[in-house]
Design a protein around this motif. Sequence first.
Motif, short mmCIF file in Angstrom:
data_model
loop_
_atom_site.label_atom_id
_atom_site.label_comp_id
_atom_site.label_asym_id
_atom_site.label_seq_id
_atom_site.Cartn_x
_atom_site.Cartn_y
_atom_site.Cartn_z
N TRP A 172 -4.35 1.05 -12.66
CA TRP A 172 -5.36 0.74 -11.64
C TRP A 172 -5.07 1.46 -10.33
O TRP A 172 -5.98 1.95 -9.65
CB TRP A 172 -5.39 -0.78 -11.43
CG TRP A 172 -6.58 -1.25 -10.63
CD1 TRP A 172 -6.62 -1.50 -9.29
CD2 TRP A 172 -7.89 -1.52 -11.13
NE1 TRP A 172 -7.88 -1.91 -8.93
CE2 TRP A 172 -8.68 -1.94 -10.03
CE3 TRP A 172 -8.47 -1.46 -12.40
CZ2 TRP A 172 -10.01 -2.29 -10.17
CZ3 TRP A 172 -9.81 -1.81 -12.53
CH2 TRP A 172 -10.57 -2.21 -11.42
N ARG A 173 -3.80 1.56 -9.97
CA ARG A 173 -3.42 2.19 -8.70
C ARG A 173 -3.66 3.69 -8.70
O ARG A 173 -3.60 4.33 -7.64
CB ARG A 173 -1.96 1.90 -8.39
CG ARG A 173 -1.68 0.44 -8.05
CD ARG A 173 -0.24 0.24 -7.61
NE ARG A 173 0.01 -1.16 -7.27
CZ ARG A 173 0.66 -2.02 -8.04
NH1 ARG A 173 1.14 -1.60 -9.23
NH2 ARG A 173 0.84 -3.27 -7.67
N GLU A 205 -2.22 -6.31 -1.85
CA GLU A 205 -2.15 -4.88 -1.56
C GLU A 205 -3.52 -4.21 -1.53
O GLU A 205 -3.76 -3.30 -0.72
CB GLU A 205 -1.26 -4.22 -2.63
CG GLU A 205 -1.25 -2.72 -2.64
CD GLU A 205 -0.61 -2.16 -3.91
OE1 GLU A 205 -0.88 -0.99 -4.22
OE2 GLU A 205 0.14 -2.90 -4.58
N ARG A 206 -4.43 -4.66 -2.42
CA ARG A 206 -5.71 -3.96 -2.57
C ARG A 206 -6.88 -4.93 -2.45
O ARG A 206 -6.83 -6.04 -2.97
CB ARG A 206 -5.77 -3.26 -3.94
CG ARG A 206 -4.78 -2.11 -4.09
CD ARG A 206 -4.88 -1.48 -5.45
NE ARG A 206 -6.21 -0.96 -5.78
CZ ARG A 206 -6.47 0.31 -6.07
NH1 ARG A 206 -5.50 1.22 -6.04
NH2 ARG A 206 -7.70 0.69 -6.39
N ALA A 207 -7.93 -4.43 -1.84
CA ALA A 207 -9.12 -5.27 -1.66
C ALA A 207 -9.89 -5.45 -2.95
O ALA A 207 -10.68 -6.40 -3.07
CB ALA A 207 -10.03 -4.65 -0.60
N ASP A 208 -9.69 -4.56 -3.93
CA ASP A 208 -10.45 -4.65 -5.17
C ASP A 208 -9.74 -5.46 -6.25
O ASP A 208 -10.20 -5.49 -7.41
CB ASP A 208 -10.82 -3.26 -5.70
CG ASP A 208 -9.60 -2.39 -5.98
OD1 ASP A 208 -8.47 -2.82 -5.72
OD2 ASP A 208 -9.79 -1.25 -6.49
N PRO A 231 -8.72 5.21 -6.44
CA PRO A 231 -8.87 4.72 -5.06
C PRO A 231 -9.35 3.28 -5.03
O PRO A 231 -10.06 2.83 -5.94
CB PRO A 231 -9.92 5.67 -4.46
CG PRO A 231 -9.89 6.89 -5.32
CD PRO A 231 -9.54 6.42 -6.70
N ASP A 232 -8.99 2.58 -4.00
CA ASP A 232 -9.40 1.19 -3.83
C ASP A 232 -10.93 1.09 -3.88
O ASP A 232 -11.63 1.74 -3.11
CB ASP A 232 -8.87 0.66 -2.49
CG ASP A 232 -8.87 -0.86 -2.41
OD1 ASP A 232 -9.77 -1.48 -3.01
OD2 ASP A 232 -7.98 -1.42 -1.77
N GLY A 233 -11.44 0.29 -4.81
CA GLY A 233 -12.87 0.08 -4.92
C GLY A 233 -13.60 1.02 -5.85
O GLY A 233 -14.79 0.82 -6.13
#
Length: 422
Positions: A235-236, A264-267, A239-241
Motif C-alpha cells: 500500500w505504501r 501515518e496515512r489519511a487513506d 501515493p496517499d489516496g
Amino acid sequence: MRIVVAHNRYREAQPSGENTIVDVEMAQLTAAGVEVLPFIRSSDEIPTMPKSAKALLPISPIWAPRAQEELSRLISEHRPDVLHLHNPYPLISPWIVRTAHRHGVPVVQTVHNYRQVCSSGLYFRDGMICQDCRGRALGVPAIVHRCYRGSRAQSALMATTLAVHRGTWRSVDRFIALTSAVADHLRDYGIPAERIVVKPNGIPDPGAPAPLGDGFLYMARLSPEKGLALLLDAWRRHPDGALGPLRIAGDGELRPLAEAAAAERADVTYLGSLDRAGVRAAIEASTVIIAASTWHDVLPTVIIEALSSGRPVLGTALGGIPYLLGADAPREPAGTGPAAVATAAPGEGRVALPHGVQEGEAGWVVAPEPAAMAAALSVARAGAARLAPAARARYERTFHPDVVTRQLIDVYASVSATAPPR
C-alpha cells in the motif's frame, strides 16, 4: 438420516471461523431435515475442570477416556448413521474415530487445517511457510521449535499424538477437503483419492448485493500469517489516496501495526474488531476485499462473505485462495515490479496483467510479494466493477447453503450405504 457432529470448540476469547462454520453447518443440516446429534466440547471447559480431569489433560489428545465413554453411550442410545468429526483437540481426541468404528458407525472428517502432519496445523513458523515435518514418522522439528503453543513439552505431546494416530486418520471413511489444496495435502499424506471429496464451506445468503462502495477492506485476525505487513508494504508504494480508502478490521498481536498505518496515512482506517452487523457494513462500504495470507490458508471465510455480497477479492496465490476465486496459481514467480507484464489467461474481458498477477473468475491471485501486491492493487481497483457480478454468481453456484448442504448429505449417504452391517 441421523448424524453425530463432533467438534472441540476453540476458546471463545480467540475468534474462530471454524467454530462459526460448524454452527452454521449444523443449522443448515437441521433445516434440510437431517437429525443432528451434537457431540461438542469446548476448550473453555478446561479452567473449570476438577483436578482429577485436569490430571488427564496431558494424554487427552492421544486418548480422551471420558469422551470415548460419552460417545459410546450416545451411539448406543441413538444409533446414528454417520459420525462427522471436525476438530478433536484436546478434549475429544482422534480416538473417537476408533470408538465410532467399534460401534459400526462410519466416520467423515472435515479437514480444516494441516494437523495430520503439522503440530501447529498451519505449515507456518517464524514468519514463513514451513513443512519440515512432512514425511517424518515423528515431527521432531515441531518439538525443537516449540511449534505447539510455544511449549516444547506440549509440542512433544502433539507430535507424539500425530505419530500414534497416523493409522487412525488413515481409517477415516471419507475426508472432506475444503479446497483442492487440502485434497493435495491429504493425498500427500497417503489418503487414497477415492476417499477424498472436495466440498467447501458455505455461509447463509445475505441477499441481493448492495451497490459497490469505495476502496479496499482487509478483515482478518491480526497475526503474522494473515499478511497485514505484506499489504501495508504494498500500500505504501502508492501515493496517499491514490487507491481510495483502505479499511482494516480485526484484532491480534499486530494491532499496533494497523494503528500506526492509520496514524501515518489519511487513506488508512483501523476499524478494530467488528460484530456481525459491523462486518456487513464494512463489506458493503468497500469495493474489493483483500486476503493477503502468507501461509497456505485453508479457507478464509471472509472470501466467501465477500463473494456472497458481490465483492471481488484480491488474494495471495497460496493454499485454498486460488480455488475460492476460481483461479489457478500464477504460472511464473512475480517480477521486480509493475513494469513486468504478461498476458492473462484467455477469457472474455480479460486484460494484460502485471507479472505475478492472475485474474480468476471472482477476483485476482497474486504472488505473496510486496511489488506484485502493489501492482495488483491497481488492477483490482480498475477491474472491480467488471468482476462484481461474477463474484456473486460464483457464490451462488459453489458456496450457497443449498449447494453445499446437498453435497454434504450426499457424502453421508455414500459412506452410510457402503458401511458394513452392524
